[in-house]
Design a protein around this motif. Sequence first.
Motif, mmCIF file in Angstrom:
data_model
loop_
_atom_site.group_PDB
_atom_site.id
_atom_site.type_symbol
_atom_site.label_atom_id
_atom_site.label_comp_id
_atom_site.label_asym_id
_atom_site.label_seq_id
_atom_site.Cartn_x
_atom_site.Cartn_y
_atom_site.Cartn_z
ATOM 1 N N ARG A 75 6.450 -4.053 4.209
ATOM 2 C CA ARG A 75 6.636 -4.418 3.198
ATOM 3 C C ARG A 75 5.200 -4.788 2.344
ATOM 4 N NH1 ARG A 75 5.938 -10.759 3.852
ATOM 5 N NH2 ARG A 75 7.135 -11.575 2.286
ATOM 6 N N GLU A 76 3.940 -4.636 2.975
ATOM 7 C CA GLU A 76 2.662 -4.412 2.777
ATOM 8 C C GLU A 76 1.961 -3.765 1.550
ATOM 9 O OE1 GLU A 76 0.842 -7.267 2.589
ATOM 10 O OE2 GLU A 76 2.399 -7.959 3.696
ATOM 11 N N TYR A 77 2.714 -2.123 2.025
ATOM 12 C CA TYR A 77 2.296 -0.799 1.276
ATOM 13 C C TYR A 77 2.833 -1.082 0.289
ATOM 14 C CZ TYR A 77 3.295 3.643 0.078
ATOM 15 O OH TYR A 77 3.095 5.030 -0.525
ATOM 16 N N LYS A 136 4.172 -3.620 -0.998
ATOM 17 C CA LYS A 136 3.476 -4.468 -2.241
ATOM 18 C C LYS A 136 2.760 -4.284 -3.012
ATOM 19 C CE LYS A 136 3.607 -9.288 -0.934
ATOM 20 N NZ LYS A 136 3.582 -10.840 -0.158
ATOM 21 N N LYS A 137 1.314 -3.337 -2.286
ATOM 22 C CA LYS A 137 0.039 -2.539 -2.619
ATOM 23 C C LYS A 137 0.264 -1.574 -4.092
ATOM 24 C CE LYS A 137 -2.428 -3.410 2.136
ATOM 25 N NZ LYS A 137 -2.821 -2.760 2.593
ATOM 26 N N LEU A 138 1.153 -1.172 -3.773
ATOM 27 C CA LEU A 138 1.918 0.405 -3.883
ATOM 28 C C LEU A 138 2.183 -0.435 -5.736
ATOM 29 C CD1 LEU A 138 1.881 3.652 -5.025
ATOM 30 C CD2 LEU A 138 4.771 2.849 -4.139
ATOM 31 N N LYS A 190 1.535 -3.722 -6.834
ATOM 32 C CA LYS A 190 0.112 -4.395 -7.480
ATOM 33 C C LYS A 190 -0.511 -3.266 -8.262
ATOM 34 C CE LYS A 190 0.807 -8.500 -5.368
ATOM 35 N NZ LYS A 190 -0.048 -9.696 -4.336
ATOM 36 N N LYS A 191 -0.402 -1.783 -7.710
ATOM 37 C CA LYS A 191 -1.551 -0.930 -8.318
ATOM 38 C C LYS A 191 -0.603 -0.481 -10.081
ATOM 39 C CE LYS A 191 -3.530 0.519 -4.783
ATOM 40 N NZ LYS A 191 -4.062 1.845 -3.664
ATOM 41 N N LYS A 192 0.677 -0.305 -9.807
ATOM 42 C CA LYS A 192 1.347 0.501 -10.397
ATOM 43 C C LYS A 192 2.331 -0.513 -11.980
ATOM 44 C CE LYS A 192 1.877 4.464 -8.205
ATOM 45 N NZ LYS A 192 0.989 5.929 -8.831
ATOM 46 N N ALA A 202 4.237 -7.196 -11.236
ATOM 47 C CA ALA A 202 4.262 -8.454 -9.820
ATOM 48 C C ALA A 202 4.117 -9.507 -9.353
ATOM 49 C CB ALA A 202 2.951 -7.483 -8.699
#
Length: 191
Positions: free
Chosen positions: A70-72, A74-76, A78-80, A86
Motif C-alpha cells: 500500500r505505502e509503496y 501510494k508513493k509511486l 503520487k509521483k506519477k 492521486a
Amino acid sequence: MEEFIKSFGMLAPIIFILMFAILPIFFFPVPILALVGGVVFGFVNGSILTFIGAIINCYLMFIISRKYGREYAKKLLKKKLKPKQAEKIFNVSDDKLMISLVVLRLIPLVPYNLINYGFGLTNISLLKYMLASIFGIIPGTIVFLNFGANVTNIYSKEFLFSALLVILLTLGSIKISKMIEKKDEKCNKKL
C-alpha cells in the motif's frame, strides 16, 4: 489435482481448504479450484469448503497487500499522477469501494487474485472488505461449484443448465458494472 486431493482421504476437505487459501496468493486460477471442489466434493460440500477457503484467502491476500504494497503504491502513484488524480484514487469512500468490490467479485473474467491484492491498496477497512467479499463470492461460488459438480456428464441437462448459469453470471455482472459506471458518470458530471 482431483486425485491429489482424494489421496488424503478423510483429510481431503482440510487439504482443499488449505489449497484454496494459499494457491491464489501465487496467482493460481481460482475457477479451476472451484471446479475441482465441485467434482471432488459435490455441489453442497464443495460450496461450503470453497467458501471457507476463499474467505481465508481473501483475508490473507488483503493483509499481504495492505502491509507490503500500500505505502509503496501510494508513493509511486503520487509521483506519477497529478495531485488531484492521486487524491481521487485514495479518497474513494468505503461505500463506493464496497459496491465496486461486490460487482467485481461477480464478474468471472476479472481475476480474483488481482481484486484481493488491489483492494488491499485502497482505503477500504478490513471489515467492509470482508463483508463485500462474502456477498460477492457467494453467487460465483454457487455457479462454479454447480458447474464443477456437473462437468463429468457434459451431455446432461444439468450440465447445460450449469453452463448457462456461468454465462448468465458473466453477462449479468457485466450489465450491472455498466449500469454503475453510467450512474457514476452522471454523478461526476453534476459535480
